[in-house]
Scaffold this motif. Structure first.
Motif, mmCIF file in Angstrom:
data_model
loop_
_atom_site.group_PDB
_atom_site.id
_atom_site.type_symbol
_atom_site.label_atom_id
_atom_site.label_comp_id
_atom_site.label_asym_id
_atom_site.label_seq_id
_atom_site.Cartn_x
_atom_site.Cartn_y
_atom_site.Cartn_z
ATOM 1 N N GLU A 195 35.705 -15.723 5.835
ATOM 2 C CA GLU A 195 34.886 -14.614 6.306
ATOM 3 C C GLU A 195 35.411 -14.041 7.622
ATOM 4 N N TRP A 218 32.457 -15.578 -5.954
ATOM 5 C CA TRP A 218 31.846 -15.990 -7.210
ATOM 6 C C TRP A 218 32.408 -15.159 -8.348
ATOM 7 N N ASN A 265 37.275 -27.220 1.366
ATOM 8 C CA ASN A 265 36.246 -26.377 0.764
ATOM 9 C C ASN A 265 35.359 -27.234 -0.136
ATOM 10 N N LYS A 312 29.487 -23.727 -1.326
ATOM 11 C CA LYS A 312 28.392 -23.241 -0.496
ATOM 12 C C LYS A 312 27.234 -24.227 -0.409
ATOM 13 N N PRO A 315 26.817 -20.496 6.237
ATOM 14 C CA PRO A 315 28.026 -21.010 5.595
ATOM 15 C C PRO A 315 29.099 -19.925 5.525
ATOM 16 N N CYS A 316 30.330 -20.287 5.870
ATOM 17 C CA CYS A 316 31.399 -19.273 5.906
ATOM 18 C C CYS A 316 32.616 -19.760 5.136
ATOM 19 N N TYR A 317 33.050 -18.998 4.197
ATOM 20 C CA TYR A 317 34.288 -19.312 3.497
ATOM 21 C C TYR A 317 35.129 -18.045 3.455
ATOM 22 N N ASP A 338 23.724 -15.680 4.573
ATOM 23 C CA ASP A 338 25.148 -15.508 4.290
ATOM 24 C C ASP A 338 25.846 -14.825 5.463
ATOM 25 N N ALA A 339 27.140 -15.089 5.584
ATOM 26 C CA ALA A 339 27.895 -14.526 6.690
ATOM 27 C C ALA A 339 28.224 -13.052 6.464
ATOM 28 N N GLN A 347 35.527 -10.404 0.445
ATOM 29 C CA GLN A 347 35.330 -10.416 -1.004
ATOM 30 C C GLN A 347 34.414 -11.540 -1.427
HETATM 31 N N1 UDP Z 1 30.540 -19.599 0.782
HETATM 32 C C1 UDP Z 1 30.831 -20.887 1.211
HETATM 33 N N2 UDP Z 1 31.647 -21.675 0.439
HETATM 34 C C2 UDP Z 1 32.166 -21.262 -0.758
HETATM 35 C C3 UDP Z 1 31.826 -19.961 -1.191
HETATM 36 C C4 UDP Z 1 31.021 -19.165 -0.412
HETATM 37 O O1 UDP Z 1 30.390 -21.309 2.275
HETATM 38 O O2 UDP Z 1 32.888 -22.027 -1.390
HETATM 39 C C5 UDP Z 1 29.674 -18.731 1.609
HETATM 40 C C6 UDP Z 1 30.248 -17.371 1.929
HETATM 41 O O3 UDP Z 1 31.059 -17.404 3.081
HETATM 42 C C7 UDP Z 1 29.023 -16.531 2.154
HETATM 43 C C8 UDP Z 1 28.022 -17.158 1.196
HETATM 44 O O4 UDP Z 1 28.498 -18.459 0.889
HETATM 45 O O5 UDP Z 1 28.529 -16.633 3.476
HETATM 46 C C9 UDP Z 1 27.837 -16.334 -0.057
HETATM 47 O O6 UDP Z 1 29.073 -16.147 -0.685
HETATM 48 P P1 UDP Z 1 29.494 -14.757 -1.367
HETATM 49 O O7 UDP Z 1 29.150 -13.623 -0.474
HETATM 50 O O8 UDP Z 1 30.914 -14.937 -1.792
HETATM 51 O O9 UDP Z 1 28.556 -14.778 -2.645
HETATM 52 P P2 UDP Z 1 27.603 -13.608 -3.189
HETATM 53 O O10 UDP Z 1 26.940 -12.966 -2.003
HETATM 54 O O11 UDP Z 1 28.486 -12.694 -3.927
HETATM 55 O O12 UDP Z 1 26.628 -14.335 -4.063
#
Ligand code: UDP
Ligand code: MG
Length: 328
Positions: A13, A208, A71, A74, A9-11, A94-95, A205
């Motif tokens: 990125e 969350w 959006n 995730k 999943p990529c948001y 994660d991406a 960044q």
């Molecule tokens: N992500 C997503 N949709 C969202 C938020 C995050 O697909 O609305 C993806 C994001 O691109 C990443 C993964 O979920 O690949 C984890 O997100 P993030 O790194 O921001 O979270 P953390 O690692 O801090 O828990």
């Protein structure tokens, strides 16, 4: 030859995608007898992620991308990837390269040894604030206490390898308010936890913050246990019993000693306490009502806007079969 699909999943990125593909490919190429495919899910990014994905999928035959119409979060993005994934197993990662791809070899090893759900368990929570750690502890403790039928896995995220059996089971659960971590636990099957250390983000960044985590925790609670409602019933009974006893005391005192007008502090305390308890109970009922509200609409979990350049609306129920046939 095993076929494994990696769902990403990529948001927003754009900085990491070009880094992600070569890094992961280099790792997985060393795993014998395994063919890997990638499904990147663009979750309505506002930056250049989609363009990056288009370029990547045009250049590499093993890359597919889905782009959601906005959006969706995730949890929904992961489900989209899972719905479209083919092959004998799926790896979710994660991406941002916080999930070390070196672990995939070990995951595959355990999967071949007969486990259906090989998940990476983080061994440290360094780099997190004390508040976040305390909240996480509270959440896991509460979930453990409340859900009696199965235990929520601790410190386990979405980085995992799932056998086709788990995937098919997950696809049956079309609930809108998704708490995937709970769903993974709910489906059961043979689980194996392997330890890993979360890496720092390669670039970009995190999206969350405290409130989104709080919301996720509330979602987790309300979609997996009704224990808070039961607790409110107990609280109600306790408070009512207390009120009854106090009423008798007040009555007896009035009969024995007359009724001098006093007791403003007592009155206020009782009123505020009862008011607070009622609001709390209403709030908790409201949380569940909200869940029911969202679920009864039966909306799709996500809408796909574009797949590998094809622009069409796809949902899980309408995955075009001729497309899949063409790809195979
Ligand atoms: N992500 C997503 N949709 C969202 C938020 C995050 O697909 O609305 C993806 C994001 O691109 C990443 C993964 O979920 O690949 C984890 O997100 P993030 O790194 O921001 O979270 P953390 O690692 O801090 O828990
Ligand atoms: Mg991350």
């Amino acid at each position: 030859m095993d076929n494994i699909t990696i769902v990403v999943p990529c948001y927003n990125e754009q900085e990491v995608i070009d880094l992600f593909y070569p890094t992961v490919t280099e790792c997985v190429d060393q795993i014998p007898d395994c063919k890997f495919r990638y499904i990147f899910v663009n979750d309505g990014s506002r930056d250049g992620t989609l363009e990056k994905l288009r370029t990547l999928s045009a250049a590499h035959e093993d890359v597919t991308y889905l782009s959601l119409s906005r959006n969706f979060g995730k949890e929904s993005a992961m489900m989209a990837g899972i719905d479209f994934a083919e092959g004998d197993a799926v790896i979710i990662m994660d991406a941002d390269l916080q999930h070390p791809p070196q672990l995939i070899a070990e995951m595959v090893k355990w999967w071949r040894a007969g486990y259906d759900d090989v998940c990476a368990k983080r061994t440290d929570r360094h780099g997190e604030t004390r508040l976040k750690r305390t909240c996480a502890n509270l959440f896991y403790a509460a979930m453990k206490k409340f859900s009696t039928s199965y235990e929520m896995q601790r410190d386990v995220g979405d980085f995992r390898l799932l056998d086709r059996r788990c995937i098919e089971a997950l696809k049956l659960m079309r609930e809108n308010q998704r708490f995937t971590k709970g769903l993974f636990t709910w489906v059961g099957f043979r689980k194996k936890e392997i330890p890993f250390e979360v890496q720092p983000r390669a670039a970009g960044q995190t999206t969350w913050n405290f409130f989104s985590l709080f919301n996720l925790a509330m979602k987790g609670m309300t979609s997996f246990t009704t224990a808070p409602l039961r607790m409110m019933t107990f609280l109600g009974i306790t408070v009512s019993c207390g009120a009854m006893v106090y009423m008798l005391i007040v009555l007896a005192r009035a009969l024995l000693y007359g009724d001098p007008v006093a007791g403003y502090p007592t009155l206020m305390t009782v009123m505020l306490f009862l008011g607070g308890t009622q609001l709390l109970a209403l709030g908790i009922i409201g949380e569940y009502l909200g869940q029911i509200f969202h679920e009864t609409k039966h909306r799709p979990i996500y809408l796909v806007d574009e797949i590998d350049g094809d622009r069409m609306i796809y949902t899980a129920e309408r995955i075009p079969t001729e497309r899949n046939a063409r790809r195979r």
